[in-house]
Design an enzyme around this catalytic site. Structure first.
Site, PDB file in Angstrom:
ATOM      1  N   ASP A  55     -10.896  -7.098   5.303  1.00 35.07           N
ATOM      2  CA  ASP A  55     -10.846  -6.009   6.271  1.00 35.07           C
ATOM      3  C   ASP A  55     -10.661  -4.701   5.494  1.00 35.07           C
ATOM      4  OD1 ASP A  55     -10.498  -5.044   9.122  1.00 35.07           O
ATOM      5  OD2 ASP A  55      -8.639  -4.331   8.232  1.00 35.07           O
ATOM      6  N   ILE A  56     -11.504  -3.721   5.783  1.00 28.88           N
ATOM      7  CA  ILE A  56     -11.423  -2.443   5.075  1.00 28.88           C
ATOM      8  C   ILE A  56     -10.282  -1.617   5.667  1.00 28.88           C
ATOM      9  CG2 ILE A  56     -12.625  -0.282   4.585  1.00 28.88           C
ATOM     10  CD1 ILE A  56     -13.678  -2.684   3.035  1.00 28.88           C
ATOM     11  N   ASP A 149     -21.590  13.806   9.293  1.00 29.34           N
ATOM     12  CA  ASP A 149     -22.884  13.824   8.609  1.00 29.34           C
ATOM     13  C   ASP A 149     -22.743  14.497   7.248  1.00 29.34           C
ATOM     14  OD1 ASP A 149     -25.553  13.742   7.984  1.00 29.34           O
ATOM     15  OD2 ASP A 149     -26.158  15.347   9.350  1.00 29.34           O
ATOM     16  N   GLU A 183     -29.794  15.467   0.302  1.00 30.35           N
ATOM     17  CA  GLU A 183     -30.479  14.746   1.379  1.00 30.35           C
ATOM     18  C   GLU A 183     -30.899  15.691   2.480  1.00 30.35           C
ATOM     19  OE1 GLU A 183     -30.649  12.497   5.288  1.00 30.35           O
ATOM     20  OE2 GLU A 183     -29.472  14.233   4.650  1.00 30.35           O
ATOM     21  N   GLU A 184     -30.025  16.663   2.770  1.00 29.56           N
ATOM     22  CA  GLU A 184     -30.298  17.581   3.872  1.00 29.56           C
ATOM     23  C   GLU A 184     -31.480  18.504   3.587  1.00 29.56           C
ATOM     24  OE1 GLU A 184     -29.137  17.159   6.621  1.00 29.56           O
ATOM     25  OE2 GLU A 184     -27.104  16.345   6.546  1.00 29.56           O
ATOM     26  N   ASP A 212     -25.526   6.466   7.226  1.00 26.09           N
ATOM     27  CA  ASP A 212     -25.660   7.895   7.479  1.00 26.09           C
ATOM     28  C   ASP A 212     -25.219   8.150   8.913  1.00 26.09           C
ATOM     29  OD1 ASP A 212     -26.304  10.552   7.578  1.00 26.09           O
ATOM     30  OD2 ASP A 212     -28.383  10.315   6.923  1.00 26.09           O
ATOM     31  N   HIS A 299     -24.979  18.949  12.581  1.00 27.62           N
ATOM     32  CA  HIS A 299     -25.419  20.101  11.786  1.00 27.62           C
ATOM     33  C   HIS A 299     -24.765  21.401  12.242  1.00 27.62           C
ATOM     34  CE1 HIS A 299     -29.317  18.272   9.878  1.00 27.62           C
ATOM     35  NE2 HIS A 299     -28.208  17.635   9.528  1.00 27.62           N
ATOM     36  N   ASP A 318     -16.176  -2.026   8.180  1.00 27.33           N
ATOM     37  CA  ASP A 318     -16.026  -3.475   8.043  1.00 27.33           C
ATOM     38  C   ASP A 318     -17.387  -4.164   8.006  1.00 27.33           C
ATOM     39  OD1 ASP A 318     -13.249  -3.400   7.968  1.00 27.33           O
ATOM     40  OD2 ASP A 318     -13.030  -3.654  10.130  1.00 27.33           O
TER      41      ASP A 318
END
Length: 450
Positions: A55-56, A149, A183-184, A212, A299, A318
């Site tokens: 479990d994270i 984001d 990426e943007e 993402d 954004h 998870d």
């Protein structure tokens, strides 16, 4: 996540690929000793047992988001490409990974007159010829801190990597984690990384998982439908906790998985929605507010630490760990018998479907639950194509849907199909149809591997 139909500017840079690759691909070392005998659960698509994922710790994921917000606040309110907040974000993630025993590499590129950075982290051990990657873009837009984001995906990938270290995991595949720059501006960092991998190194990447926007405040639960094996891992995990999923369409081709997919690498991922509006049916099954965007701060300057749905981010963190453990510790599939057709079949432009046949004989029982379908289709716009596998009884298994945003050439990849309900012997067919005009191609070859 980048804008829809965003332009893809040409990256201008001194070619640092050789240096970066030497650092990235020379990272395979001896596995650290395990602290205890691992538990095995269930089975993957090949029937081999896989290790149970931990479990994270969600508090850790949120702590990373707090750090990203603090970095943005101290650096003009954003973490965008070419701004000091982005480099500070890279430094923060790198320090965590270095302390956890990863070998990290910072890959540089140039875009819009500014230096960009990709951060690559390799965990020692695993088969160097079978590399499983998970990644997320680390940059924000210039108008805000980019906490959903894509601080959300970046934090989930980071904490999953740190969980690998805490478990002293000994994977069967080599694990590589990545955080992409720019990426943007059009998937610049991930495209630079993939384009500068030699063909031999590219062939070693068995899969790439992308996160993402996985903490949207009015969330949906969307799963990429690109590679069937990766898709199944995520769908099965969500089914196991009683949460329905839908196929992701809003961000198709708009995030870093596209850079890998266009190179023929199997991809998958998770998404909780951006500017599209949640429907009444989606609100009924997921909660939240119908008639509102999944992320009203997409954004925008309000994409801050208050712009996160904790439950969605916890679940997706998870789910990622489950995918890394399931795909990264599955036992290697032994070589199987292959049946191939190498005859070219022309695909009519915006015309009827064509087929190519493979005859299978001499086998006992049904086809496997992980039937591998290797496809080599040459085409000038792969987004026009719909591809199906037809079983001997005519049952169709969809391999690829058409997509107006899938603008790359060719379909050269291997799909995995659960064909366990089908008799193995008989004539199998690959069916391909071009559903739009102006681009042409042909089936070069295809094969089934049992």
């Amino acid at each position: 996540m980048t804008h829809p139909r965003s332009s893809l500017p040409t990256t201008s840079s001194a070619r640092l690929a050789a240096v970066a690759l030497a650092a990235v691909t020379g990272l395979i070392a001896a596995s650290p000793a395990a602290t205890a005998a691992p538990d095995r659960i269930g089975a993957d698509a090949t029937g081999a047992g896989t290790l149970a994922a931990p479990d994270i710790p969600f508090a850790n994921v949120k702590a990373h988001l707090t750090q990203f917000q603090s970095i943005a606040t101290a650096n003009g309110g954003n973490r965008a490409h070419g701004r000091p907040g982005y480099k500070a974000s890279v430094d923060y993630v790198k320090a965590k990974l270095d302390a956890a025993g990863f070998t990290t590499t910072v890959q540089q590129f140039t875009q819009s007159g500014s230096t960009g950075y990709n951060l690559i982290a390799d965990w020692p051990g695993g088969d160097p010829d079978q590399v499983l990657m998970a990644g997320a873009h680390l940059d924000s837009v210039s108008s805000g801190a980019g906490i959903n984001d894509n601080g959300s995906g970046s934090a989930a990938v980071l904490e999953t990597a740190l969980a690998v270290s805490r478990a002293q995991l000994q994977p069967t595949k080599h694990l590589r984690f990545a955080w992409w720059g720019a990426e943007e501006l059009g998937l610049i960092g991930s495209r630079y990384y993939v384009n500068n991998l030699p063909a031999a190194e590219r062939a070693k990447v068995s899969g790439y998982v992308n996160l993402d926007m996985v903490g949207s405040p009015n969330p949906g639960y969307f799963v990429y439908d690109d590679d069937p094996a990766i898709e199944k891992v995520f769908k099965d995990w969500y089914a196991g906790i009683g949460v329905p999923t839908e196929i992701e369409t809003e961000g198709d081709g708009r995030s870093d998985h596209a850079s890998f997919k266009n190179a023929g690498i199997p991809v998958g991922g998770l998404f909780t929605g951006a500017s599209r509006t949640k429907t009444a049916a989606q609100a009924a099954k997921w909660g939240g507010t119908s008639g509102q965007a999944f992320d009203r701060c997409y954004h925008s300057s309000c994409d801050s630490t208050t712009n996160i749905d904790d439950t969605a981010l916890d679940r997706n963190s998870d789910a990622l760990a489950h995918a890394v453990w399931t795909l990264g510790t599955s036992q290697p599939v032994p070589p199987g018998d292959s049946y191939e057709n190498t005859a070219d079949v022309a695909i009519p432009d915006n015309g009827p479907a064509v087929t190519s046949a493979v005859a299978v004989a001499g086998r006992t029982g049904n086809a496997p639950a992980a039937l591998r379908v290797g496809v080599d289709i040459k085409h000038t716009w792969r987004g026009d194509l719909v591809v199906d596998l037809l079983a001997p009884d005519g049952t169709a298994y969809r391999l690829k849907n058409s997509s107006s945003s899938d603008s790359a050439d060719d379909v050269i990849t291997t799909y995995t199909v659960d064909a366990s309900s089908e008799t193995a012997n008989g004539t199998w067919r690959l069916r391909v149809q071009d559903v739009a005009s102006r681009d042409t191609g042909y089936i070069d070859s295809w094969k089934l591997t049992f």
